[in-house]
Scaffold this active site. Structure first.
Site, PDB file in Angstrom:
ATOM      1  CE  LYS A  69      -4.264  -1.795   2.071  1.00 36.55           C
ATOM      2  NZ  LYS A  69      -5.264  -1.590   3.133  1.00 36.55           N
ATOM      3  CG  ASP A 105      -8.716   0.424   3.391  1.00 41.31           C
ATOM      4  OD1 ASP A 105      -9.404  -0.448   2.822  1.00 41.31           O
ATOM      5  OD2 ASP A 105      -7.474   0.373   3.466  1.00 41.31           O
ATOM      6  CB  ALA A 131      -1.091   3.813  16.255  1.00 45.30           C
TER       7      ALA A 131
END
Length: 280
Positions: A69, A105, A131
């Protein structure tokens, strides 16, 4: 001359576990589209070359998952606002010969809550556990929907502080010891960690500490009923599983590649739920 088959893909390393081919395959059949959507395993060292040859190989774009990604973010010719803010790309498509990178997302997260917990954004402060990359997408979605008090809780405080600094006003960073205090007036609890997954069956936080109007959602969807969601339901709270996020994040990509905006239906959900059941 007949139009060539419309082709799209999902790539990651590994990728054989992906449910995306089932999702997009269902929509292709539903809409009678001459198209294909395949899972392609690409190792990190070959990812840049894979993207460089997409058009030559007839692809209109595709999805990108772990570990690509961030590399897709760096390699895309242009990026949408969500990708810029999240710092990662999960959807690629071509516009006028340029490879665009987007991130759906956050859209998937918000759409899932819209479906199963309407009005969720007005419930009060949100506590986000974890996180990592998924947390970034969730925080982006929360800010987009006007949630003004977002509390990130992470085992490593420095990681939470990085996200606080990235997203700015209304976002705070906390260590795990503060979880109970932070939940006392929260309207939404979001688990973005791996706790609750098969083989990692821990409780990410105690829903008993939440007020009665709170909503609990878990990005984990294997199993569908995580320990966190089970505890939330036992407490009488609204609980939303993570499968709808997976289904809804797929919608914008399909529209980019195949020209039709598909619907997330009970039929599609049932197909994927059946695929989640371990095979004997």
């Amino acid at each position: 001359m007949a139009e060539a088959t419309k082709k799209a893909f999902v790539t990651g390393h590994p990728i054989k576990h992906s449910r995306s081919p089932k999702i997009h395959g269902h929509w292709l059949a539903k809409h009678g589209i001459d198209g294909s959507y395949e899972a392609i395993d690409v190792a990190p060292h070959g990812f840049a070359e894979f993207l460089a040859t997409l058009q030559a190989n007839g692809y209109r774009g595709g999805n990108v998952t772990i570990p690509h990604k961030e590399a897709a973010f760096a390699l895309a010719g242009r990026r949408d606002q969500a990708a810029e803010e999240i710092g990662a790309v999960n959807t690629l498509w071509f516009e006028d010969g340029t490879l665009w990178g987007g991130n759906t997302d956050g859209h998937g997260f918000a759409a899932n809550l819209d479906d199963y917990a309407p009005g969720w954004a007005s419930k009060g402060p949100a506590v986000v556990l974890g996180a990592g990359g998924a947390s970034r997408a969730v925080i982006h979605a929360l800010k987009e929907r006007g949630v003004s008090d977002i509390r990130i809780v992470n085992r490593t405080l420095a990681r939470a502080e990085e996200l606080r600094d990235r997203f700015g006003a209304g976002v705070s960073a906390h260590g795990m010891a503060a979880t109970g205090e932070l939940l006392a007036d929260a309207g939404l609890l979001v688990n973005t960690t791996a706790l609750g997954m098969v083989g990692n069956e821990g409780l990410a936080a105690d829903p008993a500490l939440l007020p009665g109007h709170a909503i609990v959602t878990d990005l984990v969807y294997v199993p569908l009923e995580t320990p966190l969601l089970a505890a939330a339901r036992a407490r009488g709270l609204k609980a939303v599983d993570g499968l709808g996020m997976l289904l809804n994040q797929a919608v914008p990509g399909f529209e980019h590649w195949f020209g039709v905006r598909p619907q997330v239906t009970a039929e599609l959900r049932a197909i994927i739920v059946a695929d989640l059941v371990p095979k004997p």
